[in-house]
Design a protein around this motif. Structure first.
Motif, mmCIF file in Angstrom:
data_model
loop_
_atom_site.group_PDB
_atom_site.id
_atom_site.type_symbol
_atom_site.label_atom_id
_atom_site.label_comp_id
_atom_site.label_asym_id
_atom_site.label_seq_id
_atom_site.Cartn_x
_atom_site.Cartn_y
_atom_site.Cartn_z
ATOM 1 N N UNK A 186 45.687 41.474 -58.374
ATOM 2 C CA UNK A 186 45.061 40.962 -59.377
ATOM 3 C C UNK A 186 43.582 41.276 -59.419
ATOM 4 N N UNK A 187 42.949 41.544 -60.586
ATOM 5 C CA UNK A 187 41.417 41.928 -60.667
ATOM 6 C C UNK A 187 41.342 41.253 -61.778
ATOM 7 N N UNK A 188 39.774 40.409 -61.362
ATOM 8 C CA UNK A 188 39.226 39.733 -62.452
ATOM 9 C C UNK A 188 37.815 39.768 -62.480
ATOM 10 N N UNK A 217 34.807 36.135 -54.219
ATOM 11 C CA UNK A 217 36.140 35.298 -54.512
ATOM 12 C C UNK A 217 36.614 34.526 -53.272
ATOM 13 N N UNK A 218 36.826 33.462 -53.315
ATOM 14 C CA UNK A 218 37.164 32.284 -52.454
ATOM 15 C C UNK A 218 38.682 32.730 -52.132
ATOM 16 N N UNK A 248 36.119 40.755 -58.701
ATOM 17 C CA UNK A 248 36.787 40.776 -57.378
ATOM 18 C C UNK A 248 38.042 41.108 -57.773
ATOM 19 N N UNK A 249 38.944 41.662 -56.568
ATOM 20 C CA UNK A 249 40.273 41.896 -56.473
ATOM 21 C C UNK A 249 40.928 41.203 -55.360
ATOM 22 N N UNK A 250 42.327 40.813 -55.625
ATOM 23 C CA UNK A 250 43.009 39.986 -54.596
ATOM 24 C C UNK A 250 44.386 40.529 -54.601
ATOM 25 N N UNK A 264 43.624 31.552 -58.066
ATOM 26 C CA UNK A 264 42.394 32.240 -57.366
ATOM 27 C C UNK A 264 41.200 31.675 -58.189
ATOM 28 N N UNK A 265 40.071 31.775 -57.473
ATOM 29 C CA UNK A 265 38.921 31.122 -57.885
ATOM 30 C C UNK A 265 37.668 31.983 -57.265
#
Length: 760
Positions: A488-490, A549-550, A503-505, A534-535
């Motif tokens: 995920x990239x937001x 990113x948390x 951020x990326x997760x 995601x937050x």
């Protein structure tokens, strides 16, 4: 957006309303008494709901998103039906053999209960409840006590969409609600459930269906559903849905209009492949109705539910436009395997406006009521306008489905990849104080549409790899194994260029279940699964971790269930489910979390869990002319493990601990084609404030319905009539605490509806 309150001004029911209700009840009672078997007891009143295996109507062969096939026409079924919840992703496994809980609402069942929007589903399932539902705005749902996310928890034929819009049901074959964590079906999503909208596709036989409907105060709908096949061997199919409605709801100052145009097509290729395409355009324009609120520290008496506080001379409608299109190819690969490719795009445009009641400053006492109205019924009023909101979602999925055997084990496999992209663009908005209103709705203030407030643009890209295997270990025993890995990239930035985040997760969400058949019609199962949200910490000076990113919020669910049925002169189905959902909670902790000066005094961090434990029971029964469908949910939802001791043990706002839906229907033998229905809904109290210091009481409501099918040659006429809230009960229906404010929404008053459907 927001919503407001009003003083109790219960209007006396008109003589016509009293007379009509009395006549309706007399008709139902007399018909039931005339045709009921000797010695039969009166069935209890309760609310229509889709039983797990005993709906009144169903699509004979609705297409699965994973395994699309040409639909057959909707037929009326007198015995048990086999709803298939394709939202779960396990193909055509019927619900009674599936190791999870879901509800399937067919188009026919939705029409029978007079459902016109997703919010109406709350009347039909005790596990689904309101979460800030009002006229003129998009719908919010709570499932198992968690508000599901309109951005991430909705699917359309299995692909992600944004539900921050008005979703028309006219061209939907059914609505499916999966309960529990949905990490296997969605890369990131809120716990509680997932909603899937299944689009109407061309039928195997011709259909021409015209509908005319009226709803009190003066809403009028005209709709057309047309399906045809043509070409060599009927290889080509088309289905057209058109709808136009003048909106004049029971609430005053909320008149509007809506339109829908949708076309679906398919082509049965000589190779055996099926190519499907569909497009949809919808538009809804209607003023939104705000909620009421607390008056100081007290819950006020229920006001006249016909009053809207959005009644300023400058009030404008909320306009929601949507364009959606998809293309799907299913290619058989031998007898046991098939490949699918599915792409879709959704483009939304909204004009969000409201005379916004929010908080109240009492100059006489120099007290600011930040999340409620003043004790005397005044409130601060803001001119809110956010025009030209644009939201776009694109998705593409490729998957392979098939069966194979390894030794004594049989596998039903699915593997695939989903790529999606989200792009949301906004402009500066108006959010300007214009004076004070009152709960009588008599105050008039000037407008101020100046664009003084910034908004936030958002982008997202995700790639999701998934695999599922229904592994039959031995006759009657199946292990269900699934996993989804998401990258995920937001990114987000305010419309003035400030507070950027990026951020990326990577997250992995497994799901496991084991089911055992206990006889021919009974299934026991246990399942465990994860979901992920995601937050990012707000990019504000007060936060020590601003813009970061948390850790992924990994919710988890454990579920135990029993499903069964009996057929011995009558038809009975039942379900019993126990579940526990745990969702990580985040809090702002530090010496000063209310100000950006001097900065670095607060940290957004994980802080305990929201734990929801529940028990669901469902029953469906049919014997002779009678049928009964009902369900109940008991829910214990609490906050646990917080570093802030005062939060532990608190209940979430706007979530009833007990809810009941049931429906009793009777087919009148003396009048062929006539059936009568009595529905009921009941809920326990809901908390209004996060500290649980204020609550609204529980309530119960009864609805009445009538359906009469006439045949005249090749034409079938289906008449439907109903009255919702037949006894004109007054109560606070829900109490959402959203946007930092407590809201109260009244139950709608007695409302009549009538429709006729001609199938040619």
């Amino acid at each position: 957006m927001a919503r407001p309150f009003l003083r109790a001004a219960r209007s006396a029911p008109s003589p016509f309303s009293r007379l009509a209700t009395a006549a309706w009840l007399a008709c139902c009672t007399a018909a039931a008494a005339q045709d009921a078997p000797t010695g039969s007891a009166a069935a209890p009143a309760a609310a229509l709901r889709p039983s797990p295996a005993a709906s009144a109507a169903s699509s004979a062969a609705a297409a699965s998103a994973a395994a699309p096939a040409t639909e057959l026409g909707t037929v009326t079924v007198t015995g048990r039906v086999e709803p298939v919840p394709t939202v779960a992703g396990w193909g055509e496994v019927p619900l009674r053999k599936a190791p999870f809980q879901a509800s399937v609402f067919t188009a026919e069942a939705l029409r029978d209960r007079g459902a016109v929007r997703l919010a109406d589903l709350v009347r039909a399932d005790p596990g689904v409840s309101d979460a800030y539902n009002t006229e003129g705005y998009w719908d919010y749902l709570t499932v198992r006590g968690f508000v599901i996310d309109n951005r991430f928890n909705y699917r359309r034929d299995g692909l992600p969409i944004n539900a921050e819009t008005a979703i028309p049901l006219d061209n939907k074959e059914r609505v499916e609600v999966l309960k529990g964590t949905s990490g296997l079906q969605a890369g990131t999503s809120a716990p509680g459930g997932l909603v899937n909208l299944v689009v109407k596709r061309p039928l195997a036989t011709p259909l021409t269906q015209a509908t005319l409907a009226w709803r009190e105060r003066g809403s009028v709908l005209g709709a057309l559903d047309l399906s045809r096949r043509f070409g060599s061997d009927q290889a080509f199919g088309l289905r057209l849905n058109v709808a136009a409605e003048r909106l004049a709801p029971i609430v005053r100052n909320a008149d509007g209009e809506r339109q829908l145009l949708a076309l679906a097509a398919d082509w049965r290729l000589p190779s055996g492949a099926l190519l499907e395409a569909e497009v949809e355009h919808s538009r809804r324009s209607q003023p939104s109705v705000p909620g009421f609120s607390l008056l100081g520290d007290r819950v006020p008496a229920v006001p006249d539910p016909r009053l809207s506080l959005n009644n300023q001379p400058w009030s404008l409608p909320v306009v929601m436009e949507g364009n959606t299109a998809s293309l799907r190819l299913t290619q058989p690969l031998g007898a046991d395997w098939r490949a699918t490719g599915h792409v879709a795009t959704q483009q939304l445009r909204s004009q969000d406006r409201l005379a916004y009641a929010y908080g109240c400053y009492d100059a006489a006492t120099d007290v600011y009521y930040a999340d409620r109205f003043c004790p005397d019924g005044r409130y601060d009023l803001y001119d809110f306008r956010s025009d030209n909101e644009r939201r776009r979602t694109d998705a593409a999925e490729a998957a392979l489905h098939g069966r194979l055997r390894t030794g004594d084990w049989q596998h039903a496999l699915s593997v695939g990849v989903l790529h999606s992209r989200v792009r949301n663009r906004f402009q500066d908005q108006a959010y300007n104080y214009v004076g004070q209103g009152n709960v009588d709705g008599t105050a008039v203030t000037p407008a101020d549409p100046t664009l003084t407030d910034v908004n936030t643009d958002r982008d997202e890209r995700s790639t999701e790899l998934f695999a599922r295997d229904a592994l039959r270990l031995r006759p009657g025993t199946t292990a269900w194994l699934g996993v989804r890995h998401t990258r995920l990239q937001r990114a987000s930035v305010r419309t003035d260029g400030s507070r950027p985040t990026d951020y990326t997760q990577r997250v992995t969400t497994p799901w496991l279940a084991l089911s055992q058949e206990l006889g021919e019609q009974t299934l026991a199962y246990a399942s465990w699964g994860r979901g992920v949200e995601s937050e990012v910490a707000p990019n504000r000076a007060r936060y020590t971790n601003r813009g970061q990113a948390l850790p992924a919020l990994k919710s988890r669910q454990l579920e135990l269930g029993l499903k069964g049925g009996v057929s011995n002169g009558s038809d009975t189905s039942w379900e019993l489910t126990a579940f526990e959902l745990r969702r990580p909670a985040f809090s702002d902790l530090g010496s000063d979390c209310g100000s950006d000066q001097p900065g670095g005094t607060c940290t957004r961090q994980a802080d305990g869990d929201a734990v929801h434990r529940g028990l669901e029971a469902r029953l469906g029964w049919r014997g002779g002319p009678w049928s009964l469908n009902g369900g109940v949910q008991w829910l214990r939802a609490r906050r646990k493990g917080s570093a802030i001791a005062a939060l532990n043990g608190l209940q979430p706002t706007n979530v009833p601990a007990r809810s009941l839906n049931a429906s009793v229907a009777y087919a009148v033998a003396a009048v062929p084609g006539l059936s009568l229905q009595l529905d009921g809904v009941a809920e326990s109290r809901r908390m209004v404030l996060p500290d649980n210091s204020v609550s609204i009481p529980g309530w119960a409501r009864a609805d009445l319905g009538l359906r009469w099918v006439q045949r005249q040659g090749d034409t079938r006429l289906t008449w439907r009539a109903g009255v919702d809230n037949a006894f004109d009960r007054r109560a606070w229906r829900e109490s959402p605490y959203q946007f930092g404010h407590a809201y109260l929404f009244p139950m709608a008053p007695r409302t009549w509806r009538l429709s006729v459907e001609a199938s040619l």
